[in-house]
Write an enzyme that holds these catalytic residues in place. Structure first.
Site, PDB file in Angstrom:
ATOM      1  CB  VAL A  41      26.263 -34.566 -43.310  1.00 39.01           C
ATOM      2  CG1 VAL A  41      26.037 -35.937 -43.933  1.00 39.01           C
ATOM      3  CG2 VAL A  41      27.119 -33.694 -44.218  1.00 39.01           C
ATOM      4  CE  LYS A  42      17.780 -38.432 -41.129  1.00 35.23           C
ATOM      5  NZ  LYS A  42      16.324 -38.215 -41.361  1.00 35.23           N
TER       6      LYS A  42
END
Length: 300
Positions: free
Chosen positions: A201-202
């Site tokens: 996840v960013k």
């Protein structure tokens, strides 16, 4: 009613999630090909990554600092761990002999001219990612946005395609103009993205409670660089993020809009991979910047 997220309850950020048999949390049970691609993006020695984000043009066009990617970004490729870009830029500008892993922007739709940006669709086929030897793909997820459900389904469709092909998916938390950027929101968004299958996840850094965001997300988190900050502020943000559990950064404007991009990415590398303190990293940045300036004068 669903049970509400309660501040400060049982996140246990001081107890890292176990990763038997592999160096990244939440990835030890993936297939060999998926692990291999993750190990290309994340350095197995530090367990972290410095991704260089240059995908902004997919909705912003020629962003400041990205007007000529061949001149501004290609020279930086040796200093990043991975490049986050569009397939159009990869095919048209990035040299095929480059050995750096490529993570490809896989969503798109509205441009910066539109007020509502959450109306995105999947913008590339997984077969093309494989054709381009991509190490992963990234897709925007608009939790709380007008088109939340569609963006979630876009991601899950991409995750299914990625699992069939062995290509990791990076879910990117997208924050609308009216949304509050706080730990509670990012805990929600990151957890949903991970629960629905993204391999990493960013997301954005927040000064209060970021360790609860990383602790409650069962897959690696990379910090988004966000808007351009003074160099010390950007280095401090990166340092705090990795010290609070992030597995690296995916930074763009704070590198390519810097007065000395090559010096800045070296300083970010020192912070992320070597745990260099921000003020020391700033000294490194200034030293490399001055050295480059002297070299330019001699060349002239």
């Amino acid at each position: 009613m669903p049970e509400a997220d309660k501040e400060g309850e049982r996140y246990s950020p001081d107890q890292p999630q176990q990763t038997p048999g592999f160096f990244l949390k939440g990835t030890h049970q993936l297939d060999w090909g998926m692990k291999n691609r993750m190990a290309r993006v994340f350095d197995p020695k530090s367990g972290r990554t410095v991704m260089l984000a240059v995908d902004h043009g997919y909705f912003q066009g020629p962003t400041t600092g990205l007007e000529r990617i061949d001149l501004s970004i290609v020279p930086l490729l040796p200093q990043c761990d991975a490049l986050f870009c569009t397939r159009g830029i990869l095919r048209s500008v990035i040299p095929a002999e480059c050995q750096k892993p490529m993570v490809l922007r896989a969503s798109g739709g509205p441009s910066v001219l539109r007020e509502e940006l959450s109306d995105e669709q999947i913008a590339m086929d997984m077969d093309d990612a494989i054709r381009l030897n991509a190490a992963g793909v990234g897709i925007q997820v608009f939790i709380g946005g007008e088109h939340e459900t569609r963006s979630v389904h876009n991601m899950t469709r991409l995750v299914d395609a990625g699992l069939r092909a062995g290509v990791p998916v990076m879910g990117v938390t997208a924050v609308g103009k009216a949304m509050v950027r706080d730990a509670k929101y990012f805990r929600l968004a990151c957890r949903i993205i991970a629960e629905l299958g993204a391999q990493y996840v960013k997301t954005y850094y927040v000064e209060e409670g970021f360790e609860t965001v990383t602790a409650s997300c069962p897959v690696p988190i990379v910090m988004a660089g966000g808007k351009k900050l003074p160099e010390l502020d950007a280095l401090t943000m990166a340092y705090n993020a990795v010290q609070q559990g992030a597995a690296g950064v995916d930074m763009g404007r704070n590198i390519f809009q810097s007065e000395a991009p090559a010096a800045m990415i070296e300083a970010v590398n020192a912070v992320v991979h070597k745990n260099m303190k921000p003020k020391e990293a700033l000294d490194l940045f200034n030293s490399l910047k001055a050295k480059a300036a002297k070299g330019a004068v001699r060349a002239a």
